[in-house]
Motif scaffolding. Structure first.
Motif, PDB file in Angstrom:
ATOM      1  N   ILE A  63       0.880  -1.165   0.000  1.00 43.41           N
ATOM      2  CA  ILE A  63       0.000   0.000   0.000  1.00 43.41           C
ATOM      3  C   ILE A  63       0.918   1.215   0.000  1.00 43.41           C
ATOM      4  N   ARG A  94      -2.478   0.653  -4.540  1.00 43.11           N
ATOM      5  CA  ARG A  94      -2.128  -0.749  -4.297  1.00 43.11           C
ATOM      6  C   ARG A  94      -1.111  -1.133  -5.371  1.00 43.11           C
ATOM      7  N   GLU A 130      -6.167   2.576  -4.750  1.00 45.39           N
ATOM      8  CA  GLU A 130      -6.723   1.775  -3.653  1.00 45.39           C
ATOM      9  C   GLU A 130      -8.219   2.034  -3.573  1.00 45.39           C
TER      10      GLU A 130
END
Length: 131
Positions: A97, A106, A128
């Protein structure tokens, strides 16, 4: 007498796995520091790069330029290793992350051992998704 060398044998068996796992940790640090040059040192001769919806296979030099541009547009604050697969000594996978000024991403990284060196074969960077 034979068991005397068992700890050394065990250590030699585990050493390649530890070294490969270190590459996954090292990439987390390089992502955090936006170090495209050092990440590119792990690239294979051709790398599949996916950023958002754009995906293509690039040479090592082209992939470095694309990663440089991503880091210029998205300055990282932190990178955290979320998931690791390193059970196969010839194939590793890491999911990170990456928190940047513009949001969270991500990042997944597929590594394969080629000529006894772990090389990045695929790097995916996706926004993300909120839970």
């Amino acid at each position: 007498m034979r068991l005397k060398h068992l700890p050394l044998l065990t250590l030699l068996f585990l050493l390649p796995r530890v070294a490969n796992a270190d590459v996954i940790d090292k990439i987390a640090d390089l992502l955090k520091n936006a170090n495209a040059s050092e990440i590119a040192a792990y690239f294979g001769s051709n790398v599949e790069i996916s950023i958002s919806d754009e995906s293509n296979t690039y040479s090592k030099a082209q992939a470095k330029m694309i990663l440089d541009k991503f880091f210029k547009d998205n300055k990282p604050h932190s990178a955290k290793l979320l998931h690791r697969v390193s059970s196969n000594p010839n194939y590793n996978f890491g999911v990170y992350i990456l928190t940047t000024e513009k949001g969270r991403f991500r990042v997944s990284c597929t590594l394969k051992e080629i000529n006894k060196v772990m090389q990045i074969m695929e790097l995916r960077i996706e926004t993300e998704k909120p839970n």
